[in-house]
Design a protein around this motif. Structure first.
Motif, PDB file in Angstrom:
ATOM      1  N   GLU A   1       0.839  -1.194   0.000  1.00 59.28           N
ATOM      2  CA  GLU A   1       0.000   0.000   0.000  1.00 59.28           C
ATOM      3  C   GLU A   1       0.872   1.241   0.000  1.00 59.28           C
ATOM      4  N   LYS A   2       0.264   2.314  -0.432  1.00 64.61           N
ATOM      5  CA  LYS A   2       0.982   3.580  -0.450  1.00 64.61           C
ATOM      6  C   LYS A   2       1.036   4.184   0.943  1.00 64.61           C
ATOM      7  N   GLU A   3       2.092   4.937   1.174  1.00 67.96           N
ATOM      8  CA  GLU A   3       2.195   5.755   2.375  1.00 67.96           C
ATOM      9  C   GLU A   3       1.404   7.034   2.122  1.00 67.96           C
ATOM     10  N   THR A   4       0.908   7.639   3.189  1.00 67.09           N
ATOM     11  CA  THR A   4       0.156   8.882   3.075  1.00 67.09           C
ATOM     12  C   THR A   4       0.716   9.894   4.066  1.00 67.09           C
ATOM     13  N   LEU A   5       1.085  11.042   3.550  1.00 67.33           N
ATOM     14  CA  LEU A   5       1.589  12.159   4.346  1.00 67.33           C
ATOM     15  C   LEU A   5       0.539  13.258   4.276  1.00 67.33           C
TER      16      LEU A   5
ATOM     17  N   LEU B   1      12.576   1.016  -3.345  1.00 67.19           N
ATOM     18  CA  LEU B   1      12.953  -0.384  -3.151  1.00 67.19           C
ATOM     19  C   LEU B   1      13.888  -0.573  -1.956  1.00 67.19           C
ATOM     20  N   TRP B   2      14.793   0.359  -1.738  1.00 67.31           N
ATOM     21  CA  TRP B   2      15.811   0.221  -0.685  1.00 67.31           C
ATOM     22  C   TRP B   2      15.361   0.798   0.652  1.00 67.31           C
ATOM     23  N   HIS B   3      14.140   1.280   0.711  1.00 66.79           N
ATOM     24  CA  HIS B   3      13.587   1.887   1.931  1.00 66.79           C
ATOM     25  C   HIS B   3      14.471   3.011   2.463  1.00 66.79           C
ATOM     26  N   THR B   4      14.827   3.896   1.546  1.00 65.53           N
ATOM     27  CA  THR B   4      15.582   5.089   1.923  1.00 65.53           C
ATOM     28  C   THR B   4      14.773   6.363   1.656  1.00 65.53           C
ATOM     29  N   THR B   5      13.474   6.228   1.457  1.00 70.29           N
ATOM     30  CA  THR B   5      12.619   7.377   1.176  1.00 70.29           C
ATOM     31  C   THR B   5      12.633   8.335   2.371  1.00 70.29           C
ATOM     32  N   LEU B   6      12.848   9.602   2.078  1.00 73.88           N
ATOM     33  CA  LEU B   6      12.897  10.632   3.105  1.00 73.88           C
ATOM     34  C   LEU B   6      12.278  11.902   2.543  1.00 73.88           C
ATOM     35  N   PHE B   7      11.261  12.434   3.225  1.00 74.13           N
ATOM     36  CA  PHE B   7      10.645  13.697   2.845  1.00 74.13           C
ATOM     37  C   PHE B   7      10.895  14.730   3.935  1.00 74.13           C
ATOM     38  N   TRP B   8      11.282  15.925   3.518  1.00 72.44           N
ATOM     39  CA  TRP B   8      11.416  17.091   4.384  1.00 72.44           C
ATOM     40  C   TRP B   8      10.311  18.057   4.025  1.00 72.44           C
ATOM     41  N   CYS B   9       9.782  18.733   5.027  1.00 71.35           N
ATOM     42  CA  CYS B   9       8.751  19.742   4.769  1.00 71.35           C
ATOM     43  C   CYS B   9       9.116  21.061   5.435  1.00 71.35           C
ATOM     44  N   HIS B  10       8.659  22.108   4.819  1.00 68.98           N
ATOM     45  CA  HIS B  10       8.795  23.462   5.348  1.00 68.98           C
ATOM     46  C   HIS B  10       7.380  23.970   5.584  1.00 68.98           C
ATOM     47  N   MET B  11       7.126  24.508   6.780  1.00 65.81           N
ATOM     48  CA  MET B  11       5.846  25.148   7.095  1.00 65.81           C
ATOM     49  C   MET B  11       6.129  26.581   7.512  1.00 65.81           C
ATOM     50  N   GLY B  12       5.275  27.479   7.067  1.00 69.30           N
ATOM     51  CA  GLY B  12       5.401  28.878   7.454  1.00 69.30           C
ATOM     52  C   GLY B  12       4.037  29.498   7.675  1.00 69.30           C
TER      53      GLY B  12
ATOM     54  N   GLN C   1       8.369  30.058  10.967  1.00 68.99           N
ATOM     55  CA  GLN C   1       8.432  28.875  10.137  1.00 68.99           C
ATOM     56  C   GLN C   1       9.212  27.752  10.806  1.00 68.99           C
ATOM     57  N   GLN C   2       9.218  26.609  10.139  1.00 63.79           N
ATOM     58  CA  GLN C   2       9.973  25.455  10.615  1.00 63.79           C
ATOM     59  C   GLN C   2      10.217  24.517   9.437  1.00 63.79           C
ATOM     60  N   VAL C   3      11.392  23.903   9.412  1.00 62.31           N
ATOM     61  CA  VAL C   3      11.742  22.864   8.453  1.00 62.31           C
ATOM     62  C   VAL C   3      11.979  21.595   9.252  1.00 62.31           C
ATOM     63  N   PHE C   4      11.413  20.474   8.794  1.00 66.03           N
ATOM     64  CA  PHE C   4      11.509  19.253   9.585  1.00 66.03           C
ATOM     65  C   PHE C   4      11.438  18.020   8.695  1.00 66.03           C
ATOM     66  N   GLU C   5      11.922  16.918   9.235  1.00 68.59           N
ATOM     67  CA  GLU C   5      11.826  15.623   8.566  1.00 68.59           C
ATOM     68  C   GLU C   5      10.403  15.124   8.758  1.00 68.59           C
ATOM     69  N   ALA C   6       9.643  15.025   7.669  1.00 70.34           N
ATOM     70  CA  ALA C   6       8.234  14.672   7.764  1.00 70.34           C
ATOM     71  C   ALA C   6       7.984  13.180   7.614  1.00 70.34           C
ATOM     72  N   TYR C   7       8.861  12.491   6.904  1.00 72.43           N
ATOM     73  CA  TYR C   7       8.673  11.047   6.706  1.00 72.43           C
ATOM     74  C   TYR C   7      10.023  10.399   6.422  1.00 72.43           C
ATOM     75  N   ARG C   8      10.297   9.308   7.117  1.00 71.97           N
ATOM     76  CA  ARG C   8      11.489   8.501   6.845  1.00 71.97           C
ATOM     77  C   ARG C   8      11.040   7.042   6.757  1.00 71.97           C
ATOM     78  N   SER C   9      11.414   6.409   5.671  1.00 70.32           N
ATOM     79  CA  SER C   9      11.066   5.011   5.447  1.00 70.32           C
ATOM     80  C   SER C   9      11.678   4.116   6.522  1.00 70.32           C
ATOM     81  N   THR C  10      11.037   2.975   6.745  1.00 66.56           N
ATOM     82  CA  THR C  10      11.549   2.017   7.710  1.00 66.56           C
ATOM     83  C   THR C  10      11.407   0.608   7.145  1.00 66.56           C
ATOM     84  N   TRP C  11      12.367  -0.235   7.424  1.00 64.22           N
ATOM     85  CA  TRP C  11      12.316  -1.630   6.997  1.00 64.22           C
ATOM     86  C   TRP C  11      11.413  -2.447   7.914  1.00 64.22           C
ATOM     87  N   THR C  12      11.216  -1.990   9.121  1.00 63.18           N
ATOM     88  CA  THR C  12      10.590  -2.839  10.131  1.00 63.18           C
ATOM     89  C   THR C  12       9.075  -2.835  10.123  1.00 63.18           C
ATOM     90  N   LYS C  13       8.449  -1.792   9.577  1.00 58.37           N
ATOM     91  CA  LYS C  13       6.987  -1.769   9.609  1.00 58.37           C
ATOM     92  C   LYS C  13       6.439  -0.837   8.546  1.00 58.37           C
TER      93      LYS C  13
END
Length: 133
Positions: A21-25, A66-77, A85-97
């Motif tokens: 299934e797709k991830e949802t942010l 495929l390698w579970h290295t997906t990483l999204f950063w977001c900026h909110m203002g 404002q703030q910049v933060f890591e919004a999503y990091r892929s995981t192999w475990t779940k």
């Protein structure tokens, strides 16, 4: 034999990636009468600028790579001048779940987080930063 095992591991990951299934942010504006500007991106994808009115959300659906290295950063203002404002890591892929849903909510006192759409309490993760232009 060892190469055959590696091949089958990679093949199972590829097949799993197709049926996963797709991830949802989801990013939501719960500020008091202010526009929330958001901009999210990964190494490969720039999701663009979005401006959310109070109560609006922006939803992104994607699959982990495929390698579970997906990483999204977001900026909110916060509008109208977006100096808060703030910049933060919004999503990091995981192999475990499988994560499923990741929620970020912009409020007056900070940015809140939750990974369950069914009632787990929000957790404040970030305070706002004031930046000078």
């Amino acid at each position: 034999m060892k190469n055959l095992i590696i091949f089958f591991i990679l093949l199972s990951r590829c097949i799993g990636q197709i049926v996963d299934e797709k991830e949802t942010l989801v990013l939501t504006n719960e500020l008091n009468n202010k526009i929330l500007a958001i901009h999210c991106k990964s190494k490969d994808d720039d999701l663009g600028d979005h401006y959310l009115a109070v109560g609006q959300s922006q939803e992104y659906k994607f699959r982990d790579n495929l390698w579970h290295t997906t990483l999204f950063w977001c900026h909110m203002g916060q509008g109208p001048d977006y100096k808060i404002q703030q910049v933060f890591e919004a999503y990091r892929s995981t192999w475990t779940k499988y994560v499923g849903y990741t929620y970020w909510i912009g409020r007056e006192d900070g940015i809140y987080f939750r990974q369950d759409p069914h009632g787990l309490p929000l957790v404040k993760r970030y305070d706002w930063n004031l930046t000078a232009y």
